[in-house]
Scaffold this active site. Sequence first.
Site, PDB file in Angstrom:
ATOM      1  N   GLU A 291      34.797   1.461 -39.317  1.00  0.00           N
ATOM      2  CA  GLU A 291      35.558   1.439 -40.579  1.00  0.00           C
ATOM      3  C   GLU A 291      37.046   1.594 -40.290  1.00  0.00           C
ATOM      4  O   GLU A 291      37.890   0.936 -40.911  1.00  0.00           O
ATOM      5  CB  GLU A 291      35.077   2.548 -41.521  1.00  0.00           C
ATOM      6  CG  GLU A 291      33.641   2.385 -41.987  1.00  0.00           C
ATOM      7  CD  GLU A 291      33.366   1.010 -42.597  1.00  0.00           C
ATOM      8  OE1 GLU A 291      34.198   0.524 -43.384  1.00  0.00           O
ATOM      9  OE2 GLU A 291      32.329   0.412 -42.278  1.00  0.00           O
ATOM     10  N   TRP A 294      38.286  -1.612 -39.563  1.00  0.00           N
ATOM     11  CA  TRP A 294      38.656  -2.470 -40.706  1.00  0.00           C
ATOM     12  C   TRP A 294      40.107  -2.223 -41.117  1.00  0.00           C
ATOM     13  O   TRP A 294      40.835  -3.140 -41.486  1.00  0.00           O
ATOM     14  CB  TRP A 294      37.719  -2.231 -41.895  1.00  0.00           C
ATOM     15  CG  TRP A 294      36.493  -3.080 -41.818  1.00  0.00           C
ATOM     16  CD1 TRP A 294      35.274  -2.707 -41.355  1.00  0.00           C
ATOM     17  CD2 TRP A 294      36.377  -4.472 -42.190  1.00  0.00           C
ATOM     18  NE1 TRP A 294      34.402  -3.773 -41.418  1.00  0.00           N
ATOM     19  CE2 TRP A 294      35.055  -4.863 -41.935  1.00  0.00           C
ATOM     20  CE3 TRP A 294      37.258  -5.412 -42.716  1.00  0.00           C
ATOM     21  CZ2 TRP A 294      34.587  -6.157 -42.181  1.00  0.00           C
ATOM     22  CZ3 TRP A 294      36.800  -6.696 -42.976  1.00  0.00           C
ATOM     23  CH2 TRP A 294      35.487  -7.062 -42.701  1.00  0.00           C
ATOM     24  N   TRP A 322      41.439 -19.251 -63.143  1.00  0.00           N
ATOM     25  CA  TRP A 322      41.461 -17.860 -63.622  1.00  0.00           C
ATOM     26  C   TRP A 322      41.697 -17.835 -65.132  1.00  0.00           C
ATOM     27  O   TRP A 322      42.385 -18.704 -65.676  1.00  0.00           O
ATOM     28  CB  TRP A 322      42.568 -17.055 -62.934  1.00  0.00           C
ATOM     29  CG  TRP A 322      42.457 -17.003 -61.437  1.00  0.00           C
ATOM     30  CD1 TRP A 322      43.333 -17.526 -60.541  1.00  0.00           C
ATOM     31  CD2 TRP A 322      41.430 -16.385 -60.655  1.00  0.00           C
ATOM     32  NE1 TRP A 322      42.926 -17.273 -59.248  1.00  0.00           N
ATOM     33  CE2 TRP A 322      41.748 -16.576 -59.292  1.00  0.00           C
ATOM     34  CE3 TRP A 322      40.251 -15.685 -60.966  1.00  0.00           C
ATOM     35  CZ2 TRP A 322      40.956 -16.099 -58.257  1.00  0.00           C
ATOM     36  CZ3 TRP A 322      39.465 -15.208 -59.934  1.00  0.00           C
ATOM     37  CH2 TRP A 322      39.817 -15.424 -58.590  1.00  0.00           C
ATOM     38  N   ASN A 357      34.330   3.508 -51.749  1.00  0.00           N
ATOM     39  CA  ASN A 357      34.413   2.121 -51.256  1.00  0.00           C
ATOM     40  C   ASN A 357      33.370   1.196 -51.890  1.00  0.00           C
ATOM     41  O   ASN A 357      33.686   0.081 -52.303  1.00  0.00           O
ATOM     42  CB  ASN A 357      34.255   2.096 -49.737  1.00  0.00           C
ATOM     43  CG  ASN A 357      34.340   0.683 -49.198  1.00  0.00           C
ATOM     44  OD1 ASN A 357      35.351   0.011 -49.379  1.00  0.00           O
ATOM     45  ND2 ASN A 357      33.266   0.209 -48.582  1.00  0.00           N
ATOM     46  N   TRP A 375      42.394 -12.022 -58.852  1.00  0.00           N
ATOM     47  CA  TRP A 375      42.313 -10.809 -58.026  1.00  0.00           C
ATOM     48  C   TRP A 375      43.675 -10.128 -57.885  1.00  0.00           C
ATOM     49  O   TRP A 375      43.755  -8.918 -57.681  1.00  0.00           O
ATOM     50  CB  TRP A 375      41.731 -11.127 -56.634  1.00  0.00           C
ATOM     51  CG  TRP A 375      42.537 -12.104 -55.799  1.00  0.00           C
ATOM     52  CD1 TRP A 375      42.366 -13.443 -55.703  1.00  0.00           C
ATOM     53  CD2 TRP A 375      43.663 -11.791 -54.952  1.00  0.00           C
ATOM     54  NE1 TRP A 375      43.291 -14.000 -54.853  1.00  0.00           N
ATOM     55  CE2 TRP A 375      44.096 -13.011 -54.373  1.00  0.00           C
ATOM     56  CE3 TRP A 375      44.330 -10.624 -54.612  1.00  0.00           C
ATOM     57  CZ2 TRP A 375      45.189 -13.081 -53.481  1.00  0.00           C
ATOM     58  CZ3 TRP A 375      45.405 -10.687 -53.731  1.00  0.00           C
ATOM     59  CH2 TRP A 375      45.822 -11.906 -53.182  1.00  0.00           C
ATOM     60  N   TRP A 398      40.712  -6.989 -51.488  1.00  0.00           N
ATOM     61  CA  TRP A 398      40.598  -7.757 -52.739  1.00  0.00           C
ATOM     62  C   TRP A 398      40.245  -9.206 -52.436  1.00  0.00           C
ATOM     63  O   TRP A 398      39.398  -9.813 -53.082  1.00  0.00           O
ATOM     64  CB  TRP A 398      41.891  -7.665 -53.565  1.00  0.00           C
ATOM     65  CG  TRP A 398      41.834  -6.500 -54.499  1.00  0.00           C
ATOM     66  CD1 TRP A 398      42.335  -5.249 -54.279  1.00  0.00           C
ATOM     67  CD2 TRP A 398      41.188  -6.448 -55.781  1.00  0.00           C
ATOM     68  NE1 TRP A 398      42.046  -4.428 -55.339  1.00  0.00           N
ATOM     69  CE2 TRP A 398      41.352  -5.137 -56.282  1.00  0.00           C
ATOM     70  CE3 TRP A 398      40.500  -7.375 -56.551  1.00  0.00           C
ATOM     71  CZ2 TRP A 398      40.849  -4.743 -57.529  1.00  0.00           C
ATOM     72  CZ3 TRP A 398      39.995  -6.982 -57.790  1.00  0.00           C
ATOM     73  CH2 TRP A 398      40.172  -5.681 -58.266  1.00  0.00           C
TER      74      TRP A 398
HETATM   75  P1  FAD Z   1      35.714   6.370 -44.639  1.00  0.00           P
HETATM   76  O1  FAD Z   1      34.428   5.704 -44.934  1.00  0.00           O
HETATM   77  O2  FAD Z   1      35.670   7.760 -44.192  1.00  0.00           O
HETATM   78  O3  FAD Z   1      36.441   5.436 -43.554  1.00  0.00           O
HETATM   79  C1  FAD Z   1      37.392   5.948 -42.613  1.00  0.00           C
HETATM   80  C2  FAD Z   1      38.673   5.163 -42.710  1.00  0.00           C
HETATM   81  O4  FAD Z   1      38.448   3.798 -42.383  1.00  0.00           O
HETATM   82  C3  FAD Z   1      39.290   5.146 -44.089  1.00  0.00           C
HETATM   83  O5  FAD Z   1      40.029   6.315 -44.355  1.00  0.00           O
HETATM   84  C4  FAD Z   1      40.146   3.884 -44.038  1.00  0.00           C
HETATM   85  O6  FAD Z   1      41.376   4.132 -43.402  1.00  0.00           O
HETATM   86  C5  FAD Z   1      39.313   2.972 -43.164  1.00  0.00           C
HETATM   87  N1  FAD Z   1      38.501   2.048 -43.965  1.00  0.00           N
HETATM   88  C6  FAD Z   1      37.258   2.244 -44.450  1.00  0.00           C
HETATM   89  N2  FAD Z   1      36.813   1.141 -45.095  1.00  0.00           N
HETATM   90  C7  FAD Z   1      37.816   0.241 -45.024  1.00  0.00           C
HETATM   91  C8  FAD Z   1      37.975  -1.097 -45.498  1.00  0.00           C
HETATM   92  N3  FAD Z   1      37.006  -1.740 -46.192  1.00  0.00           N
HETATM   93  N4  FAD Z   1      39.145  -1.717 -45.253  1.00  0.00           N
HETATM   94  C9  FAD Z   1      40.150  -1.119 -44.579  1.00  0.00           C
HETATM   95  N5  FAD Z   1      40.037   0.135 -44.092  1.00  0.00           N
HETATM   96  C10 FAD Z   1      38.892   0.810 -44.311  1.00  0.00           C
HETATM   97  N6  FAD Z   1      41.565   1.296 -48.210  1.00  0.00           N
HETATM   98  C11 FAD Z   1      42.805   1.816 -48.076  1.00  0.00           C
HETATM   99  O7  FAD Z   1      43.034   2.651 -47.196  1.00  0.00           O
HETATM  100  N7  FAD Z   1      43.831   1.408 -48.906  1.00  0.00           N
HETATM  101  C12 FAD Z   1      43.634   0.495 -49.901  1.00  0.00           C
HETATM  102  O8  FAD Z   1      44.585   0.152 -50.604  1.00  0.00           O
HETATM  103  C13 FAD Z   1      42.329  -0.028 -50.082  1.00  0.00           C
HETATM  104  N8  FAD Z   1      42.068  -0.907 -51.087  1.00  0.00           N
HETATM  105  C14 FAD Z   1      40.794  -1.404 -51.235  1.00  0.00           C
HETATM  106  C15 FAD Z   1      40.547  -2.337 -52.252  1.00  0.00           C
HETATM  107  C16 FAD Z   1      39.256  -2.859 -52.425  1.00  0.00           C
HETATM  108  C17 FAD Z   1      38.994  -3.872 -53.519  1.00  0.00           C
HETATM  109  C18 FAD Z   1      38.209  -2.453 -51.581  1.00  0.00           C
HETATM  110  C19 FAD Z   1      36.818  -3.006 -51.731  1.00  0.00           C
HETATM  111  C20 FAD Z   1      38.451  -1.542 -50.556  1.00  0.00           C
HETATM  112  C21 FAD Z   1      39.744  -1.014 -50.365  1.00  0.00           C
HETATM  113  N9  FAD Z   1      40.017  -0.077 -49.342  1.00  0.00           N
HETATM  114  C22 FAD Z   1      41.292   0.406 -49.191  1.00  0.00           C
HETATM  115  C23 FAD Z   1      39.004   0.260 -48.328  1.00  0.00           C
HETATM  116  C24 FAD Z   1      38.126   1.484 -48.598  1.00  0.00           C
HETATM  117  O9  FAD Z   1      37.595   1.454 -49.886  1.00  0.00           O
HETATM  118  C25 FAD Z   1      38.839   2.816 -48.376  1.00  0.00           C
HETATM  119  O10 FAD Z   1      39.519   2.803 -47.135  1.00  0.00           O
HETATM  120  C26 FAD Z   1      37.828   3.961 -48.350  1.00  0.00           C
HETATM  121  O11 FAD Z   1      37.131   4.014 -49.576  1.00  0.00           O
HETATM  122  C27 FAD Z   1      38.552   5.255 -48.104  1.00  0.00           C
HETATM  123  O12 FAD Z   1      37.651   6.335 -48.143  1.00  0.00           O
HETATM  124  P2  FAD Z   1      37.412   7.210 -46.852  1.00  0.00           P
HETATM  125  O13 FAD Z   1      38.707   7.593 -46.232  1.00  0.00           O
HETATM  126  O14 FAD Z   1      36.515   8.324 -47.259  1.00  0.00           O
HETATM  127  O15 FAD Z   1      36.668   6.176 -45.920  1.00  0.00           O
END
Ligand code: FAD
Length: 493
Positions: A291, A294, A322, A357, A375, A398
């Site tokens: 993650e 990502w 759209w 997420n 979007w 997005w």
């Molecule tokens: P954990 O599951 O603990 O993951 C650890 C770290 O991995 C996160 O803190 C984050 O830095 C990274 N990570 C995890 N999933 C993703 C992902 N899909 N994409 C990129 N990095 C990821 N994340 C953001 O940090 N900023 C945003 O603006 C953002 N916008 C999003 C918009 C949409 C539509 C979606 C579907 C996802 C988005 N995310 C974003 C990704 C993700 O939802 C969040 O990073 C995550 O929910 C953060 O929670 P956590 O720190 O507990 O994640």
Amino acid sequence: MVRSVRVARARPVIVWFRDDLRLSDHPALHEAASRGAPVVGLFIRDEASSALRPRAARPLGGATRWWLAQSLRALRKSLEAIGGTLVLRTGPAASVIATLARDIHVGAVFWNDIAQAPHQAIAADVESALASDGIDSQIFPGDLLVEPRAIRNKDNRGLRVFTPFWRRVQALGDPPKPLPAPKKLTPVSGVASEPVDDWDLEPTRPDWAGGLRDTWTPGEAAAQTRLKAFLDENISGYSDDRDRPGRDGTSRLSPHLRFGEISPRQVWYAARFAAAEQPRLAGDIDKFLSELGWREFCRHLLFDVPDMADRNLQAQFDAFPWKRDARAFKAWQRGLTGYPIVDAGMRELWHSGVMHNRVRMVVASFLVKHLLIDWRAGEQWFWDTLVDADAGSNPANWQWVAGSGADAAPYFRVFNPILQGEKFDPEGAYVRRWVPELAQLPNDLLHQPWTATPIELASAGVELGKTYPQPIVDHKQGRERALAAYAKIRRKD
Ligand code: FAD
């Protein structure tokens, strides 16, 4: 003794902080401190040079402005605790830094790179302003596990598919070890700073930040505590729990990472250490690190596509039909769509500045597919309301949901908000927390209250259309309309 003479004579070094509001694993600060020179920490509110650029750095949204204020206060405290100082100034970075450098006769200016076009363009101006004054500047990597230029394909472009990207990152081995925080800094006294309170970063009338204050403690110390607590208590089962919004199953590190209060290298090493100590956690830790991968992938994409928040990565989506529907958009923003999992997510976002997420994917899909709203409108709302709003991760995700992105979910895969709710929030803990007016409904009706009989609704205290809305769009019809719209752009293609 010899060392203190050298310190007394050394010219000060400015350490320019940006999205790296921490003391540990901060290569620029580490280098300044190890030279023994007096150190001035500097943070610049630079709306001027951003606004002038064609590829402007986006102005922060409301929630990230609130976070920044708290994080700067925390950084100032930590710097002062080791004898340093944090100076806040407003203006174009190049002229602010050049003026300060002249005023206090600095020997050098150090900062960590942010591999994003607007930040690099502003930094290039700073470098040339300093060079023309004969002042040394040094830039250090510190925001990523791997710099974007280290992972290119044969055509010298960044990779567009996550799995090979992440394999390449892993094949490079462990990133450099995190650096310790300096124990002591030699201060420079008498440098004027603007008070953070004067920057109007926090809302006053109305003060909508109560939920953010209840939910978060910004700053490096809180980030480290959070990482440790997650690895000690929540990592076991992460691979499954990360999809369950009703559980405390993820790290909640994203805003801390967004502001660089913790570095990805620190997260990487802490997680690897935990895996070495408890091999049974290896699978969950690999998933967690992927993650983090990502985040890295999104930032690498942004390096290659600086206008990713404005432009479809797949050009066929430029012709997508759209809809403009202000009422539906407002219902989505307020969590009043009539779909409990969608509404729970949107209300969690408004209250706490984050959303789980899994639910981010569901609400984004609902906006783009069921409501056929561009979007970019959803991305902008997230940008304003998320405390982790990130220039890479937000638009990349997005676009992933919309189908227009790199390595995207296919457009024809339309998330079913009822099944998503039933599958990932089966006991309804998440929906009951954020949509309390439905709390008394039994689990089998919670995600589709419109299927309840009048008696069932009455005994749960729900009056559809009054205490909770009817669905603003029928799921089946919404899905078919989305697929028909998609078929139009495929035909054109
Ligand atoms: P954990 O599951 O603990 O993951 C650890 C770290 O991995 C996160 O803190 C984050 O830095 C990274 N990570 C995890 N999933 C993703 C992902 N899909 N994409 C990129 N990095 C990821 N994340 C953001 O940090 N900023 C945003 O603006 C953002 N916008 C999003 C918009 C949409 C539509 C979606 C579907 C996802 C988005 N995310 C974003 C990704 C993700 O939802 C969040 O990073 C995550 O929910 C953060 O929670 P956590 O720190 O507990 O994640």
